[in-house]
Design a protein around this motif. Sequence first.
Motif, PDB file in Angstrom:
ATOM      1  N   UNK A 103      -4.861  -2.827  10.145  1.00 58.44           N
ATOM      2  CA  UNK A 103      -5.293  -3.452   8.893  1.00 58.44           C
ATOM      3  C   UNK A 103      -4.117  -3.673   7.941  1.00 58.44           C
ATOM      4  N   UNK A 104      -3.325  -2.630   7.703  1.00 54.43           N
ATOM      5  CA  UNK A 104      -2.247  -2.744   6.708  1.00 54.43           C
ATOM      6  C   UNK A 104      -1.160  -3.711   7.177  1.00 54.43           C
ATOM      7  N   UNK A 105      -0.909  -3.747   8.483  1.00 54.21           N
ATOM      8  CA  UNK A 105       0.098  -4.677   8.987  1.00 54.21           C
ATOM      9  C   UNK A 105      -0.440  -6.108   9.036  1.00 54.21           C
ATOM     10  N   UNK A 106      -1.743  -6.267   9.186  1.00 56.77           N
ATOM     11  CA  UNK A 106      -2.330  -7.610   9.133  1.00 56.77           C
ATOM     12  C   UNK A 106      -2.176  -8.213   7.741  1.00 56.77           C
ATOM     13  N   UNK A 107      -2.347  -7.397   6.708  1.00 56.66           N
ATOM     14  CA  UNK A 107      -2.130  -7.891   5.349  1.00 56.66           C
ATOM     15  C   UNK A 107      -0.646  -8.206   5.152  1.00 56.66           C
ATOM     16  N   UNK A 108       0.240  -7.385   5.711  1.00 50.44           N
ATOM     17  CA  UNK A 108       1.682  -7.665   5.629  1.00 50.44           C
ATOM     18  C   UNK A 108       2.002  -9.013   6.275  1.00 50.44           C
ATOM     19  N   UNK A 109       1.380  -9.301   7.399  1.00 49.17           N
ATOM     20  CA  UNK A 109       1.605 -10.588   8.064  1.00 49.17           C
ATOM     21  C   UNK A 109       1.141 -11.739   7.175  1.00 49.17           C
ATOM     22  N   UNK A 110      -0.005 -11.574   6.522  1.00 47.20           N
ATOM     23  CA  UNK A 110      -0.499 -12.608   5.602  1.00 47.20           C
ATOM     24  C   UNK A 110       0.501 -12.811   4.466  1.00 47.20           C
ATOM     25  N   UNK A 111       1.021 -11.706   3.917  1.00 53.11           N
ATOM     26  CA  UNK A 111       2.023 -11.815   2.843  1.00 53.11           C
ATOM     27  C   UNK A 111       3.248 -12.577   3.326  1.00 53.11           C
ATOM     28  N   UNK A 112       3.712 -12.283   4.512  1.00 56.27           N
ATOM     29  CA  UNK A 112       4.874 -12.961   5.087  1.00 56.27           C
ATOM     30  C   UNK A 112       4.588 -14.448   5.280  1.00 56.27           C
ATOM     31  N   UNK A 113       3.422 -14.755   5.833  1.00 59.87           N
ATOM     32  CA  UNK A 113       3.061 -16.158   6.085  1.00 59.87           C
ATOM     33  C   UNK A 113       2.942 -16.952   4.784  1.00 59.87           C
ATOM     34  N   UNK A 114       2.559 -16.295   3.699  1.00 58.19           N
ATOM     35  CA  UNK A 114       2.384 -16.972   2.421  1.00 58.19           C
ATOM     36  C   UNK A 114       3.653 -16.990   1.571  1.00 58.19           C
ATOM     37  N   UNK A 115       4.739 -16.485   2.116  1.00 60.26           N
ATOM     38  CA  UNK A 115       6.005 -16.495   1.395  1.00 60.26           C
ATOM     39  C   UNK A 115       6.067 -15.501   0.249  1.00 60.26           C
ATOM     40  N   UNK A 116       5.342 -14.428   0.356  1.00 64.02           N
ATOM     41  CA  UNK A 116       5.327 -13.425  -0.713  1.00 64.02           C
ATOM     42  C   UNK A 116       6.631 -12.639  -0.741  1.00 64.02           C
ATOM     43  N   UNK A 117       7.027 -12.254  -1.934  1.00 58.32           N
ATOM     44  CA  UNK A 117       8.226 -11.459  -2.095  1.00 58.32           C
ATOM     45  C   UNK A 117       7.954  -9.959  -2.060  1.00 58.32           C
ATOM     46  N   UNK A 118       6.685  -9.585  -2.255  1.00 61.86           N
ATOM     47  CA  UNK A 118       6.312  -8.166  -2.288  1.00 61.86           C
ATOM     48  C   UNK A 118       4.917  -7.959  -1.720  1.00 61.86           C
ATOM     49  N   UNK A 119       4.717  -6.747  -1.250  1.00 55.78           N
ATOM     50  CA  UNK A 119       3.408  -6.278  -0.802  1.00 55.78           C
ATOM     51  C   UNK A 119       3.329  -4.862  -1.327  1.00 55.78           C
ATOM     52  N   UNK A 120       2.387  -4.601  -2.210  1.00 59.11           N
ATOM     53  CA  UNK A 120       2.343  -3.310  -2.902  1.00 59.11           C
ATOM     54  C   UNK A 120       0.935  -2.737  -2.906  1.00 59.11           C
ATOM     55  N   UNK A 121       0.873  -1.421  -3.154  1.00 54.90           N
ATOM     56  CA  UNK A 121      -0.387  -0.709  -3.303  1.00 54.90           C
ATOM     57  C   UNK A 121      -0.098   0.616  -3.971  1.00 54.90           C
ATOM     58  N   UNK A 122      -1.142   1.333  -4.313  1.00 58.13           N
ATOM     59  CA  UNK A 122      -0.980   2.669  -4.882  1.00 58.13           C
ATOM     60  C   UNK A 122      -1.609   3.682  -3.933  1.00 58.13           C
ATOM     61  N   UNK A 123      -1.236   4.924  -4.121  1.00 53.98           N
ATOM     62  CA  UNK A 123      -1.798   6.010  -3.318  1.00 53.98           C
ATOM     63  C   UNK A 123      -1.949   7.223  -4.237  1.00 53.98           C
ATOM     64  N   UNK A 124      -3.047   7.957  -4.053  1.00 49.72           N
ATOM     65  CA  UNK A 124      -3.262   9.169  -4.844  1.00 49.72           C
ATOM     66  C   UNK A 124      -2.209  10.208  -4.480  1.00 49.72           C
ATOM     67  N   UNK A 125      -1.696  10.910  -5.479  1.00 47.56           N
ATOM     68  CA  UNK A 125      -0.588  11.839  -5.241  1.00 47.56           C
ATOM     69  C   UNK A 125      -0.952  13.006  -4.335  1.00 47.56           C
ATOM     70  N   UNK A 126      -2.220  13.335  -4.206  1.00 47.85           N
ATOM     71  CA  UNK A 126      -2.641  14.439  -3.332  1.00 47.85           C
ATOM     72  C   UNK A 126      -2.891  14.008  -1.891  1.00 47.85           C
TER      73      UNK A 126
END
Length: 165
Positions: A103-126
Amino acid sequence: MPERLSIRPATETDVPIILSLIQGLAEYERLSDEVIATDASLRQTLFGEKPCAEVLIGCVDGEPAGFALFFQNYSTFLAKPGLYLEDLYVQPQYRQCGLGKALITSVARIAQERGCGRYEWTVLDWNTPAIQFYENLGAEMKSDWRIMRVAGDALAHMASLAPAA
Protein backbone atom coordinates in the motif's frame (compact mmCIF):
# COMPACT_ATOMS: atom_id res chain seq x y z
CA MET A 1 -1.08 -21.71 -0.62
CA PRO A 2 0.62 -18.29 -0.52
CA GLU A 3 -1.52 -15.23 0.03
CA ARG A 4 -2.03 -13.10 -3.07
CA LEU A 5 -1.91 -9.35 -2.56
CA SER A 6 -3.66 -6.83 -4.75
CA ILE A 7 -4.04 -3.06 -4.59
CA ARG A 8 -6.87 -1.22 -6.32
CA PRO A 9 -8.40 2.25 -6.31
CA ALA A 10 -11.47 2.44 -4.11
CA THR A 11 -14.87 3.00 -5.69
CA GLU A 12 -18.03 4.42 -4.21
CA THR A 13 -19.27 0.91 -3.45
CA ASP A 14 -16.27 0.52 -1.10
CA VAL A 15 -17.51 3.24 1.29
CA PRO A 16 -18.73 0.78 3.98
CA ILE A 17 -15.39 -1.06 3.79
CA ILE A 18 -13.48 2.22 4.07
CA LEU A 19 -15.51 3.25 7.12
CA SER A 20 -14.92 -0.12 8.76
CA LEU A 21 -11.16 0.17 8.14
CA ILE A 22 -11.15 3.74 9.53
CA GLN A 23 -12.86 2.44 12.66
CA GLY A 24 -10.24 -0.31 12.96
CA LEU A 25 -7.45 2.24 12.61
CA ALA A 26 -9.05 4.48 15.24
CA GLU A 27 -9.33 1.56 17.66
CA TYR A 28 -5.65 0.67 17.10
CA GLU A 29 -4.62 4.30 17.65
CA ARG A 30 -6.83 4.55 20.77
CA LEU A 31 -8.88 7.30 19.10
CA SER A 32 -12.25 5.59 18.51
CA ASP A 33 -14.10 8.40 20.27
CA GLU A 34 -12.89 10.85 17.58
CA VAL A 35 -14.46 9.06 14.61
CA ILE A 36 -17.56 10.88 13.38
CA ALA A 37 -17.27 9.82 9.74
CA THR A 38 -20.33 8.15 8.22
CA ASP A 39 -21.02 6.37 4.97
CA ALA A 40 -22.74 9.53 3.74
CA SER A 41 -19.89 11.89 4.68
CA LEU A 42 -17.28 9.60 3.14
CA ARG A 43 -19.35 9.21 -0.02
CA GLN A 44 -19.59 12.99 -0.37
CA THR A 45 -15.96 13.82 0.43
CA LEU A 46 -14.32 10.93 -1.43
CA PHE A 47 -16.63 10.41 -4.40
CA GLY A 48 -18.74 13.56 -4.63
CA GLU A 49 -18.47 16.52 -6.98
CA LYS A 50 -15.10 17.64 -5.56
CA PRO A 51 -13.27 14.65 -4.08
CA CYS A 52 -10.93 15.67 -1.24
CA ALA A 53 -8.82 12.51 -1.14
CA GLU A 54 -8.13 9.20 -2.84
CA VAL A 55 -8.17 5.71 -1.38
CA LEU A 56 -6.38 2.52 -2.31
CA ILE A 57 -7.85 -0.74 -1.03
CA GLY A 58 -5.43 -3.55 -0.26
CA CYS A 59 -6.75 -7.07 -0.63
CA VAL A 60 -5.44 -10.44 0.46
CA ASP A 61 -6.79 -13.29 -1.63
CA GLY A 62 -9.48 -10.93 -2.90
CA GLU A 63 -10.67 -9.83 0.55
CA PRO A 64 -10.32 -6.15 1.56
CA ALA A 65 -7.73 -6.11 4.32
CA GLY A 66 -6.34 -2.57 4.48
CA PHE A 67 -6.32 0.87 2.96
CA ALA A 68 -4.26 3.94 2.21
CA LEU A 69 -5.97 7.35 2.07
CA PHE A 70 -3.99 10.24 0.58
CA PHE A 71 -4.40 13.67 -0.96
CA GLN A 72 -2.36 16.26 -2.83
CA ASN A 73 -0.54 19.06 -1.04
CA TYR A 74 2.04 21.54 -2.26
CA SER A 75 5.64 22.46 -1.42
CA THR A 76 6.42 26.13 -1.91
CA PHE A 77 10.13 25.45 -1.44
CA LEU A 78 10.15 22.88 -4.26
CA ALA A 79 7.38 24.54 -6.29
CA LYS A 80 5.96 21.05 -6.80
CA PRO A 81 2.92 19.11 -5.69
CA GLY A 82 3.27 16.44 -3.05
CA LEU A 83 1.18 13.63 -1.66
CA TYR A 84 0.19 13.39 1.98
CA LEU A 85 -0.68 9.96 3.35
CA GLU A 86 -3.44 10.61 5.88
CA ASP A 87 -4.04 6.99 6.86
CA LEU A 88 -2.44 3.60 6.31
CA TYR A 89 -4.03 0.62 8.00
CA VAL A 90 -3.92 -3.15 7.68
CA GLN A 91 -6.24 -5.34 9.72
CA PRO A 92 -4.32 -7.26 12.41
CA GLN A 93 -4.90 -10.71 10.91
CA TYR A 94 -3.27 -9.56 7.64
CA ARG A 95 -0.16 -7.94 9.06
CA GLN A 96 3.27 -9.36 8.23
CA CYS A 97 2.19 -10.53 4.76
CA GLY A 98 3.51 -7.47 2.90
CA LEU A 99 0.22 -5.63 2.43
CA GLY A 100 1.32 -2.50 4.33
CA LYS A 101 4.43 -2.27 2.20
CA ALA A 102 2.40 -2.81 -0.97
CA LEU A 103 0.00 0.00 0.00
CA ILE A 104 2.61 2.58 1.05
CA THR A 105 4.81 1.88 -1.97
CA SER A 106 1.81 2.07 -4.31
CA VAL A 107 1.15 5.61 -3.08
CA ALA A 108 4.87 6.37 -3.57
CA ARG A 109 4.57 5.18 -7.17
CA ILE A 110 1.56 7.48 -7.70
CA ALA A 111 3.57 10.39 -6.27
CA GLN A 112 6.45 9.60 -8.63
CA GLU A 113 4.14 9.29 -11.65
CA ARG A 114 2.54 12.65 -10.82
CA GLY A 115 5.87 14.44 -10.53
CA CYS A 116 5.56 15.07 -6.81
CA GLY A 117 8.51 16.46 -4.92
CA ARG A 118 7.48 14.95 -1.58
CA TYR A 119 5.52 12.13 -0.02
CA GLU A 120 4.82 12.68 3.67
CA TRP A 121 2.80 11.36 6.59
CA THR A 122 2.76 11.43 10.37
CA VAL A 123 3.15 8.65 12.89
CA LEU A 124 2.24 8.50 16.58
CA ASP A 125 5.35 8.70 18.75
CA TRP A 126 4.46 5.51 20.65
CA ASN A 127 3.96 3.42 17.50
CA THR A 128 7.42 1.87 17.41
CA PRO A 129 6.54 -0.91 14.95
CA ALA A 130 5.25 1.65 12.42
CA ILE A 131 8.26 3.93 12.93
CA GLN A 132 10.64 1.03 12.28
CA PHE A 133 8.59 -0.07 9.26
CA TYR A 134 8.76 3.44 7.74
CA GLU A 135 12.47 3.86 8.47
CA ASN A 136 13.20 0.48 6.88
CA LEU A 137 11.55 1.83 3.72
CA GLY A 138 13.87 4.84 3.74
CA ALA A 139 11.61 7.39 5.45
CA GLU A 140 13.26 10.05 7.59
CA MET A 141 11.60 11.23 10.80
CA LYS A 142 11.59 15.02 10.92
CA SER A 143 12.01 15.61 14.65
CA ASP A 144 12.20 19.39 14.35
CA TRP A 145 8.60 19.79 13.06
CA ARG A 146 5.46 19.61 15.21
CA ILE A 147 1.87 19.41 14.03
CA MET A 148 -0.39 22.32 14.90
CA ARG A 149 -4.13 21.75 14.70
CA VAL A 150 -7.35 23.66 15.20
CA ALA A 151 -10.69 21.85 14.97
CA GLY A 152 -14.27 22.22 16.10
CA ASP A 153 -14.89 25.29 18.26
CA ALA A 154 -11.25 26.39 18.00
CA LEU A 155 -11.48 26.38 14.20
CA ALA A 156 -14.73 28.35 14.30
CA HIS A 157 -13.12 30.88 16.64
CA MET A 158 -10.01 31.25 14.47
CA ALA A 159 -12.17 31.70 11.36
CA SER A 160 -14.15 34.42 13.13
CA LEU A 161 -10.94 36.42 13.53
CA ALA A 162 -10.42 36.67 9.76
CA PRO A 163 -11.09 40.01 8.07
CA ALA A 164 -14.41 40.25 6.23
CA ALA A 165 -14.22 39.17 2.61
